[in-house]
Design a protein around this motif. Structure first.
Motif, short mmCIF file in Angstrom:
data_model
loop_
_atom_site.label_atom_id
_atom_site.label_comp_id
_atom_site.label_asym_id
_atom_site.label_seq_id
_atom_site.Cartn_x
_atom_site.Cartn_y
_atom_site.Cartn_z
N SER A 9 11.82 -1.64 7.41
CA SER A 9 11.53 -2.16 6.06
C SER A 9 10.12 -1.80 5.65
N HIS A 10 9.92 -1.63 4.33
CA HIS A 10 8.63 -1.33 3.76
C HIS A 10 8.36 -2.29 2.62
N ILE A 11 7.28 -3.07 2.72
CA ILE A 11 6.96 -4.03 1.65
C ILE A 11 5.95 -3.45 0.68
N GLY A 12 5.23 -2.40 1.05
CA GLY A 12 4.20 -1.82 0.18
C GLY A 12 4.74 -1.25 -1.11
N PRO A 13 5.68 -0.29 -1.08
CA PRO A 13 6.17 0.30 -2.33
C PRO A 13 6.77 -0.71 -3.29
N GLY A 14 7.50 -1.68 -2.76
CA GLY A 14 8.11 -2.67 -3.64
C GLY A 14 7.11 -3.59 -4.33
N SER A 15 5.93 -3.74 -3.71
CA SER A 15 4.92 -4.63 -4.30
C SER A 15 4.19 -4.00 -5.48
N VAL A 16 4.22 -2.66 -5.60
CA VAL A 16 3.48 -1.99 -6.67
C VAL A 16 3.99 -2.42 -8.04
N SER A 55 -13.14 -4.95 -7.90
CA SER A 55 -12.02 -4.37 -7.15
C SER A 55 -11.07 -5.47 -6.71
N VAL A 56 -9.82 -5.09 -6.55
CA VAL A 56 -8.79 -5.98 -6.02
C VAL A 56 -8.10 -5.23 -4.90
N VAL A 57 -8.22 -5.75 -3.70
CA VAL A 57 -7.58 -5.14 -2.53
C VAL A 57 -6.50 -6.10 -2.04
N ALA A 58 -5.27 -5.73 -2.24
CA ALA A 58 -4.14 -6.58 -1.84
C ALA A 58 -3.70 -6.18 -0.44
N GLY A 59 -3.70 -7.15 0.48
CA GLY A 59 -3.27 -6.89 1.84
C GLY A 59 -2.02 -7.68 2.18
N TYR A 60 -1.04 -7.00 2.72
CA TYR A 60 0.22 -7.64 3.07
C TYR A 60 0.55 -7.37 4.54
N SER A 61 1.23 -8.31 5.14
CA SER A 61 1.74 -8.09 6.50
C SER A 61 3.06 -8.82 6.65
N LEU A 62 3.97 -8.19 7.33
CA LEU A 62 5.28 -8.77 7.60
C LEU A 62 5.56 -8.61 9.08
N SER A 89 9.95 -14.87 11.73
CA SER A 89 9.34 -13.94 10.76
C SER A 89 8.10 -14.60 10.17
N LYS A 90 7.15 -13.76 9.74
CA LYS A 90 5.91 -14.24 9.16
C LYS A 90 5.46 -13.25 8.09
N TYR A 91 5.26 -13.76 6.86
CA TYR A 91 4.82 -12.92 5.74
C TYR A 91 3.45 -13.41 5.27
N THR A 92 2.51 -12.51 5.12
CA THR A 92 1.15 -12.87 4.72
C THR A 92 0.73 -12.03 3.52
N ASP A 93 0.27 -12.69 2.48
CA ASP A 93 -0.29 -12.04 1.29
C ASP A 93 -1.75 -12.48 1.19
N ARG A 94 -2.69 -11.56 1.44
CA ARG A 94 -4.10 -11.94 1.51
C ARG A 94 -4.95 -10.95 0.71
N PRO A 95 -4.99 -11.12 -0.63
CA PRO A 95 -5.81 -10.21 -1.44
C PRO A 95 -7.30 -10.53 -1.32
N THR A 96 -8.12 -9.52 -1.47
CA THR A 96 -9.57 -9.68 -1.50
C THR A 96 -10.06 -9.18 -2.85
N ILE A 97 -10.65 -10.08 -3.62
CA ILE A 97 -11.10 -9.77 -4.98
C ILE A 97 -12.63 -9.77 -4.99
N THR A 98 -13.22 -8.71 -5.51
CA THR A 98 -14.67 -8.57 -5.53
C THR A 98 -15.18 -8.73 -6.96
N TYR A 99 -16.11 -9.65 -7.15
CA TYR A 99 -16.71 -9.91 -8.46
C TYR A 99 -18.15 -9.39 -8.48
N VAL A 100 -18.52 -8.82 -9.61
CA VAL A 100 -19.87 -8.30 -9.79
C VAL A 100 -20.51 -9.00 -10.99
N PRO A 101 -21.50 -9.86 -10.78
CA PRO A 101 -22.22 -10.45 -11.92
C PRO A 101 -22.98 -9.36 -12.67
N LEU A 102 -22.79 -9.30 -13.99
CA LEU A 102 -23.48 -8.31 -14.80
C LEU A 102 -24.89 -8.79 -15.08
#
Length: 346
Positions: A9-16, A55-62, A89-102
């Motif tokens: 199984s592949h969870i990456g393509p389906g998440s796009v 930036s938004v870095v979405a990390g998934y693991s199954l 089974s274990k599913y993890t959705d752990r995005p990392t969002i980076t904010y830049v103060p202007l």
């Protein structure tokens, strides 16, 4: 079986398909809320603060697993035969969002520097309505003044300025006005506003003549150099006193419906005087109230009150979208060495 399924199984393509639009909508909504919040804060003389999503870095693991066990006993054994099945089974959705103060000098300079007239009239060339764009971004044209809101004082537009906007819009629709950029060896790039005289109706010609008269422009010239200036310049120039992004936001804040208690305790700048700018107020209006609105285009909570733009207020929605566009035109990119705030969302 579970091990095989987990490896195939592949969870990456389906998440796009899901994440791309979800994150896009979330960033767009937060941008609208941030812009409206800063507009409201200016009525309270509070410093506007902008934070960009870098930036938004979405990390998934199954993780899947399975087990199969059993026991075969002899005929005279006490326990019988048994089969044990297990799965996990274990599913993890752990995005990392980076904010830049202007922040930084470049951002502040972009915030308070008037927008280049070439960029403003370039929007007209792209099809944006002249009366709408110039009404938001210009303080005066050849000394004819627009409506202004500075330090709680509202100055209404000269009647001639409103006529100029209407005439420009009608001439623009007829395709009888345009802009081009030329290279000059000594001056660099210069923007030229030209009025077309061929293949236009007598009615449009009459409106061009009226426009020249209102702006004190010679009738025998067909093109004018766009210059930034608060006063009228040479005969071959159109002096444009353009606004900075901060001025545009401040002008927009004059349409905020500030609660009466905040006016009375002087925590906010005064509201409109009765009868002042009634036509503009009817078009662009930011409402306020204690209860969260149900049908809002965008809403923010500030100082115990909700502030929002109704979804049916097309003029206010269009104006807010234009302000966000002007933010890009103002070149307000933050300092490259600005601090980063990274928040792991778990």
């Amino acid at each position: 079986m579970f091990l095989v399924l987990g490896g195939c199984s592949h969870i990456g393509p389906g998440s796009v398909a899901v994440d791309r639009f979800d994150y896009s909508s979330a960033v767009a909504d937060s941008w609208k809320q941030q812009t409206l919040l800063n507009i409201v804060k200016l009525r309270y003389l509070d410093m506007p603060v902008f934070v960009d999503v870098a930036s938004v870095v979405a990390g998934y693991s199954l993780e899947t697993g399975g087990s199969l066990g059993g026991q075969v006993s002899s005929a005279d054994a006490v326990q019988g035969n048994s089969v044990l099945l297990g799965a996990s089974s274990k599913y993890t959705d752990r995005p990392t969002i980076t904010y830049v103060p202007l922040t930084g000098e470049r951002f502040l300079t972009g915030l308070v520097t008037p927008i280049d007239p070439k960029k403003i009239f370039g929007l007209l060339q792209s099809g944006y309505a002249a009366d709408f764009i110039l009404g938001l971004t210009v303080d005066s044209l050849n000394g004819v003044r627009n409506r202004s809101a500075v330090a709680g004082t509202v100055r209404e537009a000269d009647p001639e300025f409103l006529q100029v906007l209407q005439l420009l819009r009608e001439i623009q629709v007829a395709g009888a006005v345009g802009m081009r950029v030329e290279e000059d060896k000594s001056k660099g790039q210069i923007a030229l506003l030209f009025m077309r005289s061929n293949d236009i109706t007598p009615d449009i010609q009459a409106k061009q003549k009226m426009l020249r008269g209102l702006l004190h422009m010679p009738e025998d010239r067909q093109q004018f150099v766009l210059r930034y200036s608060p006063v009228r310049g040479e005969a071959d120039e159109l002096a444009v006193s353009s606004r900075s992004l901060l001025q545009i936001l401040t002008a927009f804040s004059s349409y905020v419906d500030v609660p009466q208690e905040h006016i009375e305790d002087r925590s906010a700048l005064p509201a409109f005087r009765e009868g002042e700018a009634s036509s503009a107020r009817a078009q662009i209006h930011i409402l306020s109230g204690k209860d969260k609105p149900r049908h809002a285009y965008v809403a923010v909570f500030y100082r115990d009150y909700w502030y929002w733009i109704e979804d049916s207020n097309l003029a206010a929605k269009r104006a807010l979208g234009a302000v966000m566009l002007f933010f890009t035109l103002a070149e307000t990119s933050g300092n490259e060495k600005a601090p980063l705030i990274t928040i792991p969302a778990q």
